[in-house]
Design a protein around this motif. Structure first.
Motif, mmCIF file in Angstrom:
data_model
loop_
_atom_site.group_PDB
_atom_site.id
_atom_site.type_symbol
_atom_site.label_atom_id
_atom_site.label_comp_id
_atom_site.label_asym_id
_atom_site.label_seq_id
_atom_site.Cartn_x
_atom_site.Cartn_y
_atom_site.Cartn_z
ATOM 1 N N GLY A 1 34.669 39.708 91.897
ATOM 2 C CA GLY A 1 34.478 41.152 91.958
ATOM 3 C C GLY A 1 33.329 41.536 91.064
ATOM 4 O O GLY A 1 32.514 40.704 90.681
ATOM 5 N N THR B 1 29.311 40.787 96.907
ATOM 6 C CA THR B 1 30.282 40.916 95.821
ATOM 7 C C THR B 1 30.999 42.260 95.923
ATOM 8 O O THR B 1 32.230 42.327 95.791
ATOM 9 C CB THR B 1 29.563 40.813 94.452
ATOM 10 O OG1 THR B 1 28.870 39.566 94.412
ATOM 11 C CG2 THR B 1 30.554 40.885 93.302
ATOM 12 N N SER C 1 34.905 42.875 96.571
ATOM 13 C CA SER C 1 35.727 43.547 95.560
ATOM 14 C C SER C 1 36.458 44.749 96.159
ATOM 15 O O SER C 1 37.482 45.180 95.626
ATOM 16 C CB SER C 1 34.880 43.963 94.355
ATOM 17 O OG SER C 1 34.126 45.112 94.656
ATOM 18 N N ARG D 1 40.764 44.809 96.552
ATOM 19 C CA ARG D 1 41.046 45.869 95.571
ATOM 20 C C ARG D 1 42.465 45.711 95.007
ATOM 21 O O ARG D 1 43.376 45.232 95.686
ATOM 22 C CB ARG D 1 40.846 47.239 96.205
ATOM 23 C CG ARG D 1 41.726 47.530 97.397
ATOM 24 C CD ARG D 1 41.217 48.778 98.123
ATOM 25 N NE ARG D 1 41.996 49.086 99.305
ATOM 26 C CZ ARG D 1 41.784 48.496 100.490
ATOM 27 N NH1 ARG D 1 40.844 47.567 100.641
ATOM 28 N NH2 ARG D 1 42.523 48.821 101.529
#
Lengths: 202, 202
Positions: B175, B189, B193, B197
């Protein structure tokens, strides 16, 4: 605080990080690199350093490092033995040799006089230079020292010591570096290069 | 072409310039630095490298480097022996240990599968990992490999090998780096991410 899985690794990292410009992270990288090489390569690496330190000689004439008692420069009959260039370390010998512009011999002082760092004239190869000059063969001494307070002091000290001997003393030209832009040169260098102006050659 | 006043110096420079990130100029600087040290210091330096290469052991459990047959992590009863973190090299072991966030054990592969560099699964410590898992004590394998094609391939290969064993497989979170500005993160990335989550904790 970094914790090492092995004392041997930690010890090698400690030693490698003593090298100039090598921090602990780089030292670890170097140690791990060496671990990945085969034993023979690492052995050759370590031996080359031990041999350098334990077997290298210093030329008894000019104090340059050498594999024999007299270095290859001092023993070369094609070099002009009447001119001696005074330098701080063997690094400057190598730099000047690289220019291929100088055919005389050298004298390696081993440093410059620096009261701040506790380096006295007696710590340097100044007496041996005076001895060389006293033998009468040398006609010119060329100072190739850094243009710093310490370099200037050292040249002055040696010049005083050699006063009365019949040797000509010169210093390498100081001026604007070849390729430098005039607008970026510092005023001391620029001022000096105006004072030391040379005849223009077409 | 640089000419060296001494073969021993040239040899040491050649060896030092084989180190990663050390060019010939730096190698010369290092060699001259070592020459200025006293013999004992240079000896200790060279010995630390020879000892590292010749005496260091590899932990027979996790392949981490070690001063004994089983490393200090594997032999520590306070560590959680049911969790094993799979890493590329001992460098990642040290990095993860530094975080002080992980209390399990490790398994050092010695690299990642990379057909480009000719690294096959059999060149890595994959069989020994499968052996460890087959003993039944390990409940979780954490992949901490680089987020590259090679790292992903290696994790996939190991996951396939461990299919059927009752071990849970996880991978370290990917992340946005802590402290990074969102606007400078790359889209892969950032996308990852968002997909991964996590629940917001007040």
């Amino acid at each position: 605080m970094q914790s090492y899985p092995s004392y041997l690794l930690e010890n090698a990292v400690n030693q490698l990080s003593k090298l100039p410009g090598v921090g602990r992270k780089s030292a670890l990288r170097l140690a791990l690199h060496l671990l990945r090489q085969d034993s023979q390569q690492v052995n050759d690496f370590a031996q080359s350093i031990l041999l350098l330190k334990n077997e290298v000689k210093y030329c008894k004439v000019c104090r340059n490092i050498s594999d024999s008692d007299v270095c290859s420069i001092c023993s070369d009959p094609k070099r002009d033995a009447t001119t001696v260039c005074v330098v701080e370390t063997i690094k400057e010998v190598m730099l000047i040799e690289e220019t291929e512009q100088y055919k005389g011999l050298y004298h390696v002082l081993g440093g410059v006089i620096s009261p701040m760092d506790g380096i006295k004239p007696s710590d340097l190869e100044i007496e041996s230079l005076v001895d060389r000059v006293s033998k009468g063969e040398i006609k010119e001494i060329v100072f190739a020292l850094s243009p710093t307070m310490e370099g200037d002091t050292t040249a002055y000290y040696i010049a005083r010591k050699l006063q009365g001997s019949n040797v000509k003393m010169t210093t390498i030209a100081r001026g604007i570096s070849v390729g430098d832009e005039l607008q970026y040169s510092d005023s001391v260098t620029l001022g000096r290069s105006i004072l030391d102006r040379q005849e223009y050659k077409m």
